[in-house]
Design a protein around this motif. Structure first.
Motif, PDB file in Angstrom:
ATOM      1  N   PRO A   1       0.776  -1.105  -0.010  1.00  0.00           N
ATOM      2  CA  PRO A   1       0.048  -0.103   0.065  1.00  0.00           C
ATOM      3  C   PRO A   1       0.776   1.359  -0.031  1.00  0.00           C
ATOM      4  O   PRO A   1       1.873   1.412   0.480  1.00  0.00           O
ATOM      5  CB  PRO A   1      -0.680  -0.133   1.272  1.00  0.00           C
ATOM      6  CG  PRO A   1      -0.082  -1.032   2.236  1.00  0.00           C
ATOM      7  CD  PRO A   1       0.623  -2.189   1.297  1.00  0.00           C
ATOM      8  N   ALA A   2       0.293   2.243  -0.620  1.00  0.00           N
ATOM      9  CA  ALA A   2       1.119   3.431  -0.820  1.00  0.00           C
ATOM     10  C   ALA A   2       1.118   4.226   0.606  1.00  0.00           C
ATOM     11  O   ALA A   2       0.045   4.212   1.242  1.00  0.00           O
ATOM     12  CB  ALA A   2       0.460   4.222  -1.758  1.00  0.00           C
ATOM     13  N   LYS A   3       2.030   4.723   0.770  1.00  0.00           N
ATOM     14  CA  LYS A   3       2.322   5.741   2.197  1.00  0.00           C
ATOM     15  C   LYS A   3       1.567   7.049   1.936  1.00  0.00           C
ATOM     16  O   LYS A   3       1.351   7.584   0.887  1.00  0.00           O
ATOM     17  CB  LYS A   3       3.519   6.059   2.637  1.00  0.00           C
ATOM     18  CG  LYS A   3       4.602   4.670   2.939  1.00  0.00           C
ATOM     19  CD  LYS A   3       5.800   5.045   3.081  1.00  0.00           C
ATOM     20  CE  LYS A   3       6.747   3.860   3.465  1.00  0.00           C
ATOM     21  NZ  LYS A   3       8.005   4.095   4.033  1.00  0.00           N
TER      22      LYS A   3
ATOM     23  N   VAL B   1      -2.865   9.600  -5.311  1.00  0.00           N
ATOM     24  CA  VAL B   1      -2.014   8.564  -4.751  1.00  0.00           C
ATOM     25  C   VAL B   1      -2.933   7.521  -4.379  1.00  0.00           C
ATOM     26  O   VAL B   1      -2.709   6.152  -4.809  1.00  0.00           O
ATOM     27  CB  VAL B   1      -1.150   8.955  -3.532  1.00  0.00           C
ATOM     28  CG1 VAL B   1      -0.445   7.615  -2.810  1.00  0.00           C
ATOM     29  CG2 VAL B   1      -0.105   9.879  -3.891  1.00  0.00           C
ATOM     30  N   ASP B   2      -4.036   7.710  -3.848  1.00  0.00           N
ATOM     31  CA  ASP B   2      -5.196   6.722  -3.133  1.00  0.00           C
ATOM     32  C   ASP B   2      -5.767   6.158  -4.561  1.00  0.00           C
ATOM     33  O   ASP B   2      -6.042   4.851  -4.427  1.00  0.00           O
ATOM     34  CB  ASP B   2      -6.313   7.483  -2.573  1.00  0.00           C
ATOM     35  CG  ASP B   2      -5.779   7.963  -1.216  1.00  0.00           C
ATOM     36  OD1 ASP B   2      -4.721   7.492  -0.797  1.00  0.00           O
ATOM     37  OD2 ASP B   2      -6.294   8.699  -0.700  1.00  0.00           O
ATOM     38  N   ASN B   3      -5.904   6.746  -5.532  1.00  0.00           N
ATOM     39  CA  ASN B   3      -6.466   6.228  -6.990  1.00  0.00           C
ATOM     40  C   ASN B   3      -5.461   5.284  -7.677  1.00  0.00           C
ATOM     41  O   ASN B   3      -5.964   4.538  -8.154  1.00  0.00           O
ATOM     42  CB  ASN B   3      -6.481   7.327  -7.874  1.00  0.00           C
ATOM     43  CG  ASN B   3      -7.937   8.301  -7.642  1.00  0.00           C
ATOM     44  OD1 ASN B   3      -8.772   7.709  -6.800  1.00  0.00           O
ATOM     45  ND2 ASN B   3      -7.904   9.451  -8.141  1.00  0.00           N
ATOM     46  N   CYS B   4      -4.113   5.354  -7.164  1.00  0.00           N
ATOM     47  CA  CYS B   4      -3.202   4.130  -7.642  1.00  0.00           C
ATOM     48  C   CYS B   4      -3.146   3.138  -6.684  1.00  0.00           C
ATOM     49  O   CYS B   4      -2.291   2.134  -6.893  1.00  0.00           O
ATOM     50  CB  CYS B   4      -1.857   4.959  -7.803  1.00  0.00           C
ATOM     51  SG  CYS B   4      -1.752   6.145  -9.119  1.00  0.00           S
ATOM     52  N   THR B   5      -3.854   2.986  -5.517  1.00  0.00           N
ATOM     53  CA  THR B   5      -3.873   1.949  -4.538  1.00  0.00           C
ATOM     54  C   THR B   5      -4.755   0.882  -4.956  1.00  0.00           C
ATOM     55  O   THR B   5      -6.026   1.116  -5.020  1.00  0.00           O
ATOM     56  CB  THR B   5      -4.150   2.462  -3.258  1.00  0.00           C
ATOM     57  OG1 THR B   5      -2.689   3.357  -2.908  1.00  0.00           O
ATOM     58  CG2 THR B   5      -3.934   1.248  -2.191  1.00  0.00           C
ATOM     59  N   ILE B   6      -4.409  -0.211  -5.034  1.00  0.00           N
ATOM     60  CA  ILE B   6      -5.374  -1.509  -5.554  1.00  0.00           C
ATOM     61  C   ILE B   6      -5.967  -2.158  -4.380  1.00  0.00           C
ATOM     62  O   ILE B   6      -5.304  -2.477  -3.372  1.00  0.00           O
ATOM     63  CB  ILE B   6      -4.701  -2.487  -6.539  1.00  0.00           C
ATOM     64  CG1 ILE B   6      -4.074  -1.878  -7.705  1.00  0.00           C
ATOM     65  CG2 ILE B   6      -5.550  -3.356  -6.817  1.00  0.00           C
ATOM     66  CD1 ILE B   6      -3.108  -2.818  -8.575  1.00  0.00           C
TER      67      ILE B   6
ATOM     68  N   ARG C   1      -5.988  -4.697 -20.484  1.00  0.00           N
ATOM     69  CA  ARG C   1      -6.404  -5.849 -19.578  1.00  0.00           C
ATOM     70  C   ARG C   1      -7.799  -5.658 -18.988  1.00  0.00           C
ATOM     71  O   ARG C   1      -8.031  -4.185 -18.568  1.00  0.00           O
ATOM     72  CB  ARG C   1      -5.315  -6.547 -18.774  1.00  0.00           C
ATOM     73  CG  ARG C   1      -3.941  -6.773 -19.509  1.00  0.00           C
ATOM     74  CD  ARG C   1      -4.190  -8.280 -19.902  1.00  0.00           C
ATOM     75  NE  ARG C   1      -2.971  -8.681 -20.700  1.00  0.00           N
ATOM     76  CZ  ARG C   1      -2.673  -8.573 -21.970  1.00  0.00           C
ATOM     77  NH1 ARG C   1      -3.592  -7.952 -22.679  1.00  0.00           N
ATOM     78  NH2 ARG C   1      -1.608  -8.989 -22.248  1.00  0.00           N
ATOM     79  N   THR C   2      -8.632  -6.526 -18.682  1.00  0.00           N
ATOM     80  CA  THR C   2      -9.877  -6.322 -17.933  1.00  0.00           C
ATOM     81  C   THR C   2      -9.757  -6.458 -16.561  1.00  0.00           C
ATOM     82  O   THR C   2     -10.587  -6.234 -15.705  1.00  0.00           O
ATOM     83  CB  THR C   2     -10.990  -7.205 -18.629  1.00  0.00           C
ATOM     84  OG1 THR C   2     -10.443  -8.550 -18.402  1.00  0.00           O
ATOM     85  CG2 THR C   2     -10.985  -6.974 -20.154  1.00  0.00           C
ATOM     86  N   GLY C   3      -8.801  -6.825 -16.094  1.00  0.00           N
ATOM     87  CA  GLY C   3      -8.048  -7.198 -14.689  1.00  0.00           C
ATOM     88  C   GLY C   3      -6.809  -7.082 -14.455  1.00  0.00           C
ATOM     89  O   GLY C   3      -6.057  -7.154 -15.235  1.00  0.00           O
ATOM     90  N   ILE C   4      -6.556  -6.760 -13.056  1.00  0.00           N
ATOM     91  CA  ILE C   4      -5.080  -6.696 -12.789  1.00  0.00           C
ATOM     92  C   ILE C   4      -4.516  -7.971 -12.037  1.00  0.00           C
ATOM     93  O   ILE C   4      -3.549  -8.406 -12.470  1.00  0.00           O
ATOM     94  CB  ILE C   4      -4.910  -5.551 -11.408  1.00  0.00           C
ATOM     95  CG1 ILE C   4      -5.497  -4.093 -12.022  1.00  0.00           C
ATOM     96  CG2 ILE C   4      -3.616  -5.291 -11.170  1.00  0.00           C
ATOM     97  CD1 ILE C   4      -5.366  -2.991 -11.293  1.00  0.00           C
ATOM     98  N   ALA C   5      -5.263  -8.517 -11.327  1.00  0.00           N
ATOM     99  CA  ALA C   5      -4.888  -9.862 -10.865  1.00  0.00           C
ATOM    100  C   ALA C   5      -6.410 -10.576 -10.552  1.00  0.00           C
ATOM    101  O   ALA C   5      -7.433 -10.051 -10.395  1.00  0.00           O
ATOM    102  CB  ALA C   5      -4.285  -9.575  -9.379  1.00  0.00           C
ATOM    103  N   THR C   6      -6.300 -11.832 -10.282  1.00  0.00           N
ATOM    104  CA  THR C   6      -6.973 -13.023  -9.857  1.00  0.00           C
ATOM    105  C   THR C   6      -7.078 -13.252  -8.522  1.00  0.00           C
ATOM    106  O   THR C   6      -6.037 -13.735  -8.248  1.00  0.00           O
ATOM    107  CB  THR C   6      -7.257 -14.174 -10.862  1.00  0.00           C
ATOM    108  OG1 THR C   6      -7.345 -13.642 -12.255  1.00  0.00           O
ATOM    109  CG2 THR C   6      -8.390 -14.995 -10.353  1.00  0.00           C
TER     110      THR C   6
END
Length: 221
Positions: free
Chosen positions: A2-4, A85-90, A120-125
């Motif tokens: 997570p981003a600080k 920054v929060d928008n870049c946190t998954i 891509r339609t997703g980042i991770a499964t």
């Protein structure tokens, strides 16, 4: 990872410091102005000295207003940057285990696949290991024999001697016309860490007479 969260940058700290100093100086100027007014009323001080004290007080009040606006502007920019920054946190909607990374650095992520091979339609499964269940395609000819809550015995291909007690959770109210099957979801009565997603498995739907004599076998050591 997570981003600080951001801390106030040096510019904001400098603006806040100037604002505090200006407020302190303005307070001192107001005291000097009141003293000058008292001295002028007593005839000890000239009108020019009173005007100078009044001008100094007004000037510091203007500096306070400017510093206050700079503080508000800097805080707004920090909030905007923090939101970026929060928008870049998954964040996952539920806890689980990442079983595949679907997007690589430099690729775009979109709800639909339009945009070419770099979208891509997703980042991770992510798999919630606490919600593992079995999906079974049952032939239409036998679906009338399956009922929600019906006991089921499941056997993993990896552990052929381990009978896993299960039950029918639901019957999907839709049929596959090409395969002439209806999908049935089966839940495990007790989860085990050896039960992994997409493992091969065979199920046996038990009748009333089999239910009374069913005794789960312990898992192999």
């Amino acid at each position: 990872m997570p981003a600080k969260r951001w801390t106030p940058p040096s510019r904001l700290r400098r603006v806040q410091s100037r604002h505090r100093r200006s407020r302190s100086a303005a307070q001192n100027a107001r005291i000097q102005l009141r003293r000058a007014e008292q001295l002028q009323n007593a005839g000890v001080q000239t009108e020019e000295q009173l005007d100078n004290a009044r001008t100094a007080s007004d000037s510091l009040q203007a500096k306070i207003a400017l510093a206050q606006s700079q503080v508000i502007s800097s805080e707004a920019r920090i909030q905007q940057a923090q939101q970026a920054v929060d928008n870049c946190t998954i964040r996952s909607p539920y806890s689980g285990i990442v079983v595949s990374k679907d997007a690589q650095v430099g690729e775009m992520v979109s709800p639909n696949s339009a945009g070419g091979g770099f979208t891509r339609t997703g980042i991770a499964t992510i798999v919630d290991m606490n919600s593992n269940e079995i999906e079974v395609d049952v032939n239409e000819s036998y679906i009338s024999r399956v009922q929600p809550g019906q006991p089921v015995t499941a056997i993993l291909d990896a552990y052929p001697d381990w009978e896993i007690p299960s039950r029918v959770r639901t019957i999907i109210p839709s049929a596959d016309r090409q395969k002439a099957t209806v999908k049935v979801r089966v839940s495990f009565l007790k989860l085990d860490p050896r039960i992994l997603p997409d493992m091969g498995i065979k199920v046996t739907f038990l009748g009333a007479e089999q239910k009374s004599s069913l005794a789960p076998k312990p898992p192999p050591s």
